[in-house]
Structures are given as C-alpha cells and as structure tokens.
Design an enzyme around this catalytic site. Structure first.
Site, PDB file in Angstrom:
ATOM      1  CD  GLU A   9      50.209  -0.997  -2.487  1.00  0.00           C
ATOM      2  OE1 GLU A   9      49.309  -1.654  -1.980  1.00  0.00           O
ATOM      3  OE2 GLU A   9      50.634  -1.229  -3.643  1.00  0.00           O
TER       4      GLU A   9
ATOM      5  CG  HIS B 197      44.389   1.958  -7.172  1.00  0.00           C
ATOM      6  ND1 HIS B 197      43.761   0.904  -7.794  1.00  0.00           N
ATOM      7  CD2 HIS B 197      45.020   2.659  -8.145  1.00  0.00           C
ATOM      8  CE1 HIS B 197      44.011   0.968  -9.096  1.00  0.00           C
ATOM      9  NE2 HIS B 197      44.767   2.025  -9.333  1.00  0.00           N
TER      10      HIS B 197
ATOM     11  CG  LEU C  84      37.013  -0.004 -10.005  1.00  0.00           C
ATOM     12  CD1 LEU C  84      36.631  -0.954  -8.882  1.00  0.00           C
ATOM     13  CD2 LEU C  84      37.351  -0.780 -11.271  1.00  0.00           C
TER      14      LEU C  84
END
Ligand code: GRF
Length: 216
Positions: A176, A111, A146
């Site tokens: 990431e 995320h 979530l």
C-alpha cells in the site's frame, strides 16, 4: 509547474497518509499534501501530520444529524485548503451519495484486497478464509457504491502457509505504501484517464498498473 493539492481523510493510525506525506517531501514529487482531516480526535495520524507541518482539522461525525451535513462540512474544510484531489486513507465513515458525486473523478481510496474480491471490512481475514493464494491492495476512484469504483492500480502479494491476519496485513500494507504515492503521482501528472469505468494511465503499459511484491 504547480503541484496538485491533495487532501487526506483519516480515522486512525495514518500509515498510508504518512507514506503520501513522505513522498510529497521530495522536491520533484508533483503533488503536495494541503491538509489532513480526521473524524476522530484520537486518530494517531493527526500527530504525524502535525509534526510534518501539515494543517489538520478534526470534524467529529458525532455532532451531525445525518451523513450529508457532516460530508458537506468535511468538503468545505478541504476546499478551504484548495484541495483538488481527496485521498481516503483509512477513513472509516461511509459517505452520503452527495460526497462522491461532488468529488467525482477527484477522490481515490486504498483498499487492502484485490477488488472486486473482498470489499468491506476484515478483508485480509476474508482472503485467508477463502483460501486464495494471492491478495494485495487496490487504489480506485470512489463512487457511491462502497469499494466499487473504477480501479486505477493494484499490487499483488502471495499468501503463504502459516499466514495470520496480522502477517498478511503487514505484507499488504508494505505494498500500500508503495502503490498509493505512485498513483497520486500519476494523477498529479494528469496521466490517469477514466472512460466508462475503465481507467488508463498514459505512458504506463497496462501491466505496469499491477505491482508485484518483491518481499514475500
Ligand atoms: C489500510 O489497510 C487501508 O488499505 C484501509 O485501511 C487501512 C488504513 O491504515 N483502507 P492506515 O491508517 O493508513 O495505517
């Protein structure tokens, strides 16, 4: 030693998927990418996976009456390839409670914020709007809530004067691509232990599960 079989779920361009595929090409990497599943036929990542010789499956969510029946078919496709770890990589479907329960402790997500700050969508813009000076990305176990499962590792980047959603997103994305293969490696080495929502990585000092960007 047998490599951990990873299944990747995508909906779009698949750059994190590509980073995992690239890492797994090294002979000493302890995980292999067993399959890629997309809910969208037009996901750009599918072509990257096919070119890398990875089995791909498209399961459109549109044909399903409810989330759980879609999830069960996705799960069956993963199990058909012997998947032991599910890695969400820009997979844009909210899962029914069944899926995270079925894959509990065996499903991770990446995320683009430092959770628990900024869950949900457009999170780089949310970070800019909030005026925070640091953001980054988080790899966490997936639970029914979530973007709220136990955090395994994070990477931090500065927010610089003049940043836009595009420049900040690109800076985070570079991290990431470092962080996700590293966490999958730790999982494959059996070093990640979760107890009461807290994650420890054996052999890695607590501070080393937070990376800092070297390229602001
Ligand atoms: C990434 O920013 C990831 O953190 C988020 O969705 C984006 C997917 O990008 N969950 P890509 O498809 O991996 O390029």
């Amino acid at each position: 030693m047998a490599k951990l079989k990873v299944g990747i779920l995508i909906s779009g361009r698949g750059s994190n998927m590509a980073a995992l595929i690239g890492a797994a090409e090294a002979s000493d990497y302890p995980a292999e990418i067993a399959c890629v599943v997309s809910n969208r036929q037009d996901a750009g990542g599918l072509e990257i996976a096919r070119r890398a010789g990875i089995p791909t499956t498209v399961i459109s969510h549109r044909g399903y009456p409810d989330r759980e029946s879609f999830d069960r078919d996705v799960s069956a496709a993963l199990e058909k390839h012997g998947v032991e770890l599910v890695a969400l990589a820009g997979f844009m479907r909210i899962q029914s409670p069944w899926f995270p329960r079925h894959w509990a402790g065996r499903q991770i997500n990446i995320h683009p914020s430092l959770l628990p700050a900024f869950p949900g969508l457009h999170v780089q813009q949310q970070a800019l709007d909030a005026g925070v000076r640091v953001s980054g990305c988080t790899v966490h176990f997936v639970t029914a809530e979530l973007d709220a499962g136990p955090i395994i590792a994070q990477a931090a980047v500065p927010i610089l004067a003049g940043d836009t959603e595009a420049t900040l997103s690109a800076r985070i994305l570079r991290q990431e691509h470092r962080l996700y293969p590293l966490v999958v490696r730790w999982l494959a080495e059996g070093r990640v232990v979760e107890k009461n929502g807290q994650v420890e990585v054996a052999g890695v000092a607590p501070g080393a599960t937070l990376l800092f960007s070297a390229d602001p």
